[in-house]
Scaffold this motif. Structure first.
Motif, short mmCIF file in Angstrom:
data_model
loop_
_atom_site.label_atom_id
_atom_site.label_comp_id
_atom_site.label_asym_id
_atom_site.label_seq_id
_atom_site.Cartn_x
_atom_site.Cartn_y
_atom_site.Cartn_z
N GLU A 1 57.04 49.76 -96.98
CA GLU A 1 57.87 49.22 -98.06
C GLU A 1 57.71 47.72 -98.22
OE1 GLU A 1 62.58 48.51 -98.95
OE2 GLU A 1 61.99 50.37 -97.94
N GLN A 2 57.75 46.99 -97.11
CA GLN A 2 57.63 45.53 -97.19
C GLN A 2 56.26 45.12 -97.73
OE1 GLN A 2 60.30 43.64 -96.74
NE2 GLN A 2 61.34 45.59 -96.39
N ARG A 3 55.23 45.85 -97.37
CA ARG A 3 53.89 45.55 -97.89
C ARG A 3 53.81 45.82 -99.38
NH1 ARG A 3 49.68 48.65 -94.23
NH2 ARG A 3 48.27 47.82 -95.83
N VAL A 4 54.48 46.87 -99.83
CA VAL A 4 54.52 47.17 -101.26
C VAL A 4 55.19 46.03 -102.02
CG1 VAL A 4 55.53 48.67 -103.01
CG2 VAL A 4 54.42 49.68 -101.01
N LEU A 5 56.32 45.57 -101.51
CA LEU A 5 57.06 44.50 -102.18
C LEU A 5 56.25 43.21 -102.24
CD1 LEU A 5 60.67 45.03 -100.80
CD2 LEU A 5 59.65 45.91 -102.90
N MET A 6 55.61 42.85 -101.13
CA MET A 6 54.80 41.63 -101.13
C MET A 6 53.60 41.77 -102.04
SD MET A 6 54.70 38.54 -100.15
CE MET A 6 55.89 38.42 -98.81
N SER A 7 53.03 42.96 -102.09
CA SER A 7 51.90 43.20 -102.99
C SER A 7 52.32 43.04 -104.45
CB SER A 7 51.33 44.60 -102.75
OG SER A 7 50.23 44.86 -103.60
N VAL A 8 53.47 43.59 -104.81
CA VAL A 8 53.98 43.44 -106.18
C VAL A 8 54.29 41.98 -106.46
CG1 VAL A 8 55.87 44.04 -107.73
CG2 VAL A 8 54.84 45.81 -106.29
N ALA A 9 54.86 41.29 -105.48
CA ALA A 9 55.19 39.87 -105.66
C ALA A 9 53.95 39.03 -105.91
CB ALA A 9 55.93 39.36 -104.43
N LEU A 10 52.86 39.36 -105.25
CA LEU A 10 51.64 38.55 -105.34
C LEU A 10 50.74 38.95 -106.50
CD1 LEU A 10 50.70 38.34 -101.56
CD2 LEU A 10 51.42 36.43 -103.00
N TYR A 11 50.72 40.25 -106.84
CA TYR A 11 49.72 40.73 -107.79
C TYR A 11 50.29 41.33 -109.08
CZ TYR A 11 46.77 40.07 -103.71
OH TYR A 11 46.12 39.52 -102.63
N GLY A 12 51.61 41.44 -109.17
CA GLY A 12 52.22 41.85 -110.41
C GLY A 12 51.83 43.24 -110.89
N ASP A 13 51.38 43.32 -112.14
CA ASP A 13 51.09 44.61 -112.77
C ASP A 13 50.06 45.43 -112.01
OD1 ASP A 13 52.87 43.92 -114.70
OD2 ASP A 13 51.43 43.76 -116.34
N ARG A 14 49.08 44.74 -111.45
CA ARG A 14 48.03 45.46 -110.71
C ARG A 14 48.62 46.24 -109.55
NH1 ARG A 14 42.66 42.55 -108.06
NH2 ARG A 14 41.66 44.45 -107.28
N ALA A 15 49.55 45.65 -108.82
CA ALA A 15 50.19 46.33 -107.70
C ALA A 15 51.17 47.38 -108.18
CB ALA A 15 50.89 45.31 -106.80
N LEU A 16 51.86 47.10 -109.28
CA LEU A 16 52.81 48.08 -109.81
C LEU A 16 52.11 49.38 -110.20
CD1 LEU A 16 55.01 45.80 -112.11
CD2 LEU A 16 55.79 47.01 -110.06
N THR A 17 50.99 49.26 -110.88
CA THR A 17 50.27 50.47 -111.31
C THR A 17 49.66 51.23 -110.13
OG1 THR A 17 48.29 49.11 -111.72
CG2 THR A 17 49.73 49.54 -113.58
N LEU A 18 49.50 50.55 -109.00
CA LEU A 18 48.96 51.21 -107.82
C LEU A 18 50.05 51.92 -107.02
CD1 LEU A 18 46.56 51.73 -105.84
CD2 LEU A 18 47.23 49.58 -104.70
N HIS A 19 51.15 51.23 -106.77
CA HIS A 19 52.17 51.74 -105.84
C HIS A 19 53.28 52.53 -106.53
CE1 HIS A 19 50.30 49.45 -102.65
NE2 HIS A 19 50.47 48.31 -103.32
N VAL A 20 53.72 52.10 -107.70
CA VAL A 20 54.82 52.80 -108.38
C VAL A 20 54.47 52.98 -109.86
CG1 VAL A 20 56.71 52.16 -106.83
CG2 VAL A 20 55.97 50.54 -108.57
N PRO A 21 53.40 53.70 -110.16
CA PRO A 21 52.92 53.78 -111.54
C PRO A 21 53.92 54.39 -112.51
CG PRO A 21 51.81 55.40 -110.15
CD PRO A 21 52.57 54.50 -109.23
N HIS A 22 54.57 55.48 -112.12
CA HIS A 22 55.51 56.16 -113.03
C HIS A 22 56.75 55.31 -113.25
CE1 HIS A 22 52.94 59.67 -112.95
NE2 HIS A 22 53.02 59.72 -111.63
N PHE A 23 57.29 54.75 -112.18
CA PHE A 23 58.47 53.91 -112.29
C PHE A 23 58.16 52.67 -113.14
CE2 PHE A 23 61.10 50.41 -110.48
CZ PHE A 23 62.36 50.89 -110.85
N ALA A 24 57.00 52.07 -112.92
CA ALA A 24 56.63 50.86 -113.67
C ALA A 24 56.43 51.16 -115.14
CB ALA A 24 55.36 50.25 -113.07
N ARG A 25 55.77 52.28 -115.44
CA ARG A 25 55.51 52.62 -116.84
C ARG A 25 56.78 53.07 -117.56
NH1 ARG A 25 52.53 56.83 -116.08
NH2 ARG A 25 54.22 58.29 -116.47
#
Length: 273
Positions: A210-234
């Motif tokens: 979970e913490q890695r997901v959050l830091m990935s989203v914090a650093l990479y934005g949309d790119r990380a969102l579409t990778l880790h939580v694609p349905h929630f993000a869309r």
């Protein structure tokens, strides 16, 4: 050039000098390493920090998507929310809201202001008061020069000389206007975090990630969102939005100087734990 014009140029130069001094970051206060929400704020501004808070809540089953690109709380989730920004987001979602409306709510704005102040105290952002003062002073420069050109008498040979010398303060003001709200320490911190947390190649599952997901989203934005939580993000309308805050330039560079070691000071802001 008439002597009177020099008074206007001098006044503009004073505004520039004060603005340059105001834009210098204050002495940082050492504190804990920054959380994912703080990192997102530094990278992309307020909306980016709220997106990380939403992902943290979604990972814990507290928030889900609503209809028509909105978000809402999950009434069945018993998880207690303690982080200030996440709590503000959660309480604001008692009725479904889109991300833009969520960011503008009073509770979320107050929590974001607190997060910004923590980063400013750590020397990663210029304080709100200094930032606003610099903007006022820089706006005063072209106004002062224009007033001087209009109010001072001119001869047939004066205008080119006037315009040439008078343009210098305006050019310097434009250069200072381009200074980002993030400090140099913040930019070094983002580079170091990107080196330590390269973009993931596959989705992370389970609580340990979970913490890695959050830091990935914090650093990479949309790119990380579409990778880790694609349905929630869309479905929640999290994709495709950058910061609308003046001074927060979206940080996309993954290259830069290496270690930032001892001169990087963290700031608060929960990362979803």
């Amino acid at each position: 050039m008439p002597l009177d014009m020099w008074w206007f140029i001098g006044a503009a130069a004073v505004c520039l000098a004060v603005a340059a001094a105001v834009l210098r970051p204050g002495t940082p206060t050492p504190c804990a390493a920054p959380g994912a929400q703080s990192v997102a704020l530094l990278r992309g501004g307020r909306r980016a920090a709220v997106v990380v808070a939403l992902v943290a809540l979604q990972q814990r089953g507290v928030v889900t998507t609503g209809r028509h690109g909105t978000l809402r709380t999950d009434g069945w989730a018993p998880v207690a929310v303690r982080d200030r920004l996440q709590l503000a987001v959660h309480t604001s979602l008692r009725r479904p809201l889109g991300v833009r409306m969520l960011v503008s709510t009073a509770r979320v704005q107050k929590a974001l202001n607190s997060l910004r102040d923590e980063c400013a105290a750590a020397g990663l952002l210029r304080t709100n008061a200094r930032w606003r003062m610099s903007r006022i002073l820089l706006c005063a420069v072209p106004v002062t020069i224009t007033a001087g050109l209009l109010l001072t008498p001119a001869t047939a040979t004066d205008p080119p000389l006037k315009l040439g010398i008078s343009a210098v303060p305006v050019v310097v003001a434009a250069a200072l206007w381009a200074v980002p709200r993030q400090t140099r320490a913040a930019r070094r911190l983002l580079v170091a975090l990107r080196e330590g947390h390269p973009v993931e190649e596959r989705p992370l599952r389970g609580r340990p990630g979970e913490q890695r997901v959050l830091m990935s989203v914090a650093l990479y934005g949309d790119r990380a969102l579409t990778l880790h939580v694609p349905h929630f993000a869309r479905d929640g309308g999290l994709l495709g939005g950058g910061s609308r805050n003046t001074g927060f330039a979206v940080f996309n560079s993954a290259s830069g100087s290496g270690s930032t070691g001892t001169d990087i000071h963290g700031c608060g802001g929960g990362s979803g734990s």
